[in-house]
Design a protein around this motif. Structure first.
Motif: not given
Ligand SMILES: Cc1ncc(C[n+]2csc(CCOP(=O)(O)OP(=O)(O)O)c2C)c(N)n1
Ligand code: SF4
Lengths: 250, 369
Positions: A173-186, A238-250
């Motif tokens: 059920g948790a959502y865990v990700a890392r983003a960066t200021c270098a990729n605003m869209k992501q 950067t990327g998603e590490f855990t998503t609720p459905g676990d369909r992750r965007e790398k």
């Protein structure tokens, strides 16, 4: 005026221009957060908590109820608000010192318990507010005020991998990700998903954003972006590490 | 469906911790945040058993810092939130309590004192007076009720919620391991059945309306950029604390007029003092008794009046002078003929010991160590 038009609606106009240093990533992250608040129309339900650190400069940043707390304690304040009134949406905004050092026990336990709040953590590889000391996220070899000869991993370890750690302990059920200021869209995609996860009440939401601190890095504009895009990107994926459905965007 | 209290008046024989849990319920508390520590654990145990039937909530936090800051969050969201702690936990509570002082957040914390310094004993002490009254990097803007028996634990827990939510300062109920764990009889009651009104809780954040359009956004902070800004934000708080102090300050006193000597004590030790002056009276010795019920604000004027009647004092406490320091400060520049003390950190004090001490002092001896 054009500047005003570009502002997210949820920004508190009277407190602009904001108080962050020129070239600081905080402003970019809060811009994205403002857009997400607008798009998801959550201003009425939002309680924004900011830590002590440069995040405290956001205490009147939004036209949203805001509580500036103590260093590291934003997570429990938001947990208390959410537990007392689950209708509200709580976002705890903090630096890497606040989240991974002094407030690490709160972050880890909020993750264990799958608290229905969001933690938005700004990773700028140092303690910005106090003048650029070493943080848990400081890179090997990086010079800071308390690692003047460069961080020596033999002595003080390697940069903290926050989202990886949180992802390892959260229940489903948790959502865990890392983003960066270098990729605003992501960053915006992840931010939106993290906020939506709380709106849906699925579980804990955690987003780390790689950010810049030209003041304490003592870098020019070009060097700042190079450090973010090359050095930091080398250690922090950067990327998603855990998503609720676990369909992750790398 | 939320139940109401199952009694209007109820004589019971229970532990102090059970009395506190019921009192919190009677005071309209909504949610407790806590971290286990002896001797307060049973407050959480009773609360978690009572909670579901009364629509109340509980969260066991990762430590007392978190218990304090989640309590603050609960209060900001408009609920009567509270916690309980002891010893090293009281140390950790100082950080959230200073935030509550600065931001004028009502907050109730029950402290069941245990021995110190450090982990020490889990049983009994009066060594958390300094911490309760003046811990934290602030000016001691808290109300501290030191209770002496189970009835008072019940009464003052209810009062603590009312005072906190009326004046918006943190309030401590200072008990101890004896009061926490002993069984004693008391009357539990529904405040409404005695015509007592409960101060309402109000949300600070998340009120209806759209911030920035239909209402201003709430922007709470405790950090300031310049010295003058801080000064200006502190002084009205100090003024309000002082004006509240006049209304909440409490003490208890007996036989100070015409006494040869006044025994000053607080909390459970004052029970020994009350018993001692009775026994001394039977022996034809007139001793008085003075007890601050509020450790903070301290009943300075009342003590000064009592000492004007009888300037020979015996200060007694289960600590090394934490109460005595407050007494001396209250009596600054007042004539005092004698100032004896019995300091027993972490140990109980009996009426017999006090009787003996008073007789010794009368014979020209001293109890000071
Ligand atoms: C209990 C406590 N310890 C230390 C401080 C001093 N302090 C203020 S901000 C800060 C570090 C800020 O760094 P970080 O959390 O990474 O945020 P940044 O400023 O980089 O955004 C520290 C140590 C404090 N305010 N409170
Ligand atoms: S010190 Fe660094 S993190 Fe803080 S506002 Fe300036 S650039 Fe940003």
């Amino acid at each position: 005026m054009s500047d005003r038009l570009a502002m997210p609606k949820s920004w508190h106009v009277e407190s602009k221009p904001h108080k962050f240093c020129p070239g600081c990533g905080h402003g970019l992250i809060l811009k994205v957060l403002g857009e997400v608040i607008d798009e998801l129309d959550i201003q009425e339900k939002l309680v924004f908590g900011c830590d002590i650190g440069c995040s405290l400069l956001a205490w009147d940043f939004f036209d949203a109820d805001t509580v500036q707390t103590h260093h590291g304690r934003t997570t429990p304040v938001m947990v208390g608000i959410k537990r007392a009134n689950p209708e509200l949406l709580c976002i705890a905004y903090m630096g890497d010192g606040g989240g991974y050092a002094i407030g690490a026990q709160h972050l880890v336990n909020a993750a264990f318990r799958n608290e229905r709040i969001m933690v938005l953590l700004v990773n700028n590889t140092n303690y910005g507010m106090t003048g650029g000391q070493m943080a848990p996220t400081t890179l090997p070899g990086q010079k800071t005020e308390t690692s003047p000869f460069g961080r020596d991993p033999e002595e003080t370890g390697y940069p903290a991998q926050g989202p990886e750690m949180v992802a390892a302990v959260v229940p489903p059920g948790a959502y865990v990700a890392r983003a960066t200021c270098a990729n605003m869209k992501q960053m915006k995609r992840f931010m939106k998903k993290a906020v939506e996860n709380q709106v849906a009440g699925r579980g804990f939401s955690f987003l780390e954003v790689l950010s810049t601190c030209p003041t304490n890095w003592r870098t020019s504009a070009r060097q700042t972006w190079e450090f973010l895009e090359k050095e930091m990107a080398g250690y922090f994926k950067t990327g998603e590490f855990t998503t609720p459905g676990d369909r992750r965007e790398k | 469906m939320q139940r109401t209290l199952p009694f209007s008046e109820n004589r019971v024989f229970v532990t102090g911790n059970e009395a506190v849990a019921w009192a919190a319920l009677a005071a309209g508390a909504d949610i407790m945040f806590g971290y286990p520590i002896t001797p307060q654990n049973e407050i959480m145990h009773y609360w978690t058993r009572l909670a579901p039937a009364y629509g109340k909530k509980f969260l066991q936090t990762e430590d007392e810092l978190s218990a304090g800051f989640t309590t603050i969050g609960g209060v900001l969201a408009g609920r009567k939130a509270f916690s309980a702690t002891a010893g090293p936990g009281t140390v950790l509570f100082q950080e959230p309590v200073t935030m509550a002082e600065m931001m004028r957040i009502p907050m109730v914390v029950i402290i069941q004192q245990r021995g110190g310094p450090s982990t020490a004993t889990v049983i009994y002490s009066q060594q958390e007076v300094n911490l309760a009254a003046f811990g934290g990097n602030g000016e001691g803007w808290r109300v501290v009720y030191s209770t002496a028996n189970h009835q008072e634990l019940y009464d003052y827990t209810i009062k603590a919620f009312n005072v906190a939510w009326t004046y918006r300062f943190p309030v401590f109920v200072l008990g101890d391991g004896y009061q926490a764990k002993m069984r004693e009889s008391l009357v539990m009651y529904d405040p409404a059945s005695r015509g007592m009104e409960l101060a309402p809780a109000e949300a600070v954040v998340g009120k209806p309306g759209r911030p920035g359009s239909s209402r201003p956004a709430v922007h709470l902070r405790n950090a300031f950029s310049v010295e003058e800004e801080l000064y200006e934000s502190i002084m009205p708080g100090e003024e309000e604390f002082r004006s509240m102090a006049r209304r909440v300050v409490e003490h208890d006193e007996e036989g100070t007029r015409g006494a040869e000597l006044v025994i000053i004590s607080h909390g459970v030790v004052s029970r020994a003092a009350v018993a001692a002056i009775k026994r001394l009276k039977e022996k034809g010795i007139k001793a008085g008794y003075f007890r601050p019920v509020t450790i903070r604000p301290f009943p300075e004027e009342a003590l000064q009046r009592a000492v004007a009647l009888c300037p020979r004092l015996l200060v007694v406490e289960s600590a090394l002078g934490q109460l005595a320091r407050l007494v001396k400060e209250a009596l600054f520049n007042r004539p005092v003929e004698s100032f004896d003390t019995i300091f027993r950190p972490g140990v109980g004090i009996t009426a017999e010991e006090l009787v003996e001490a008073v007789i010794k002092i009368r014979q020209g001896g001293t109890t000071c160590v």
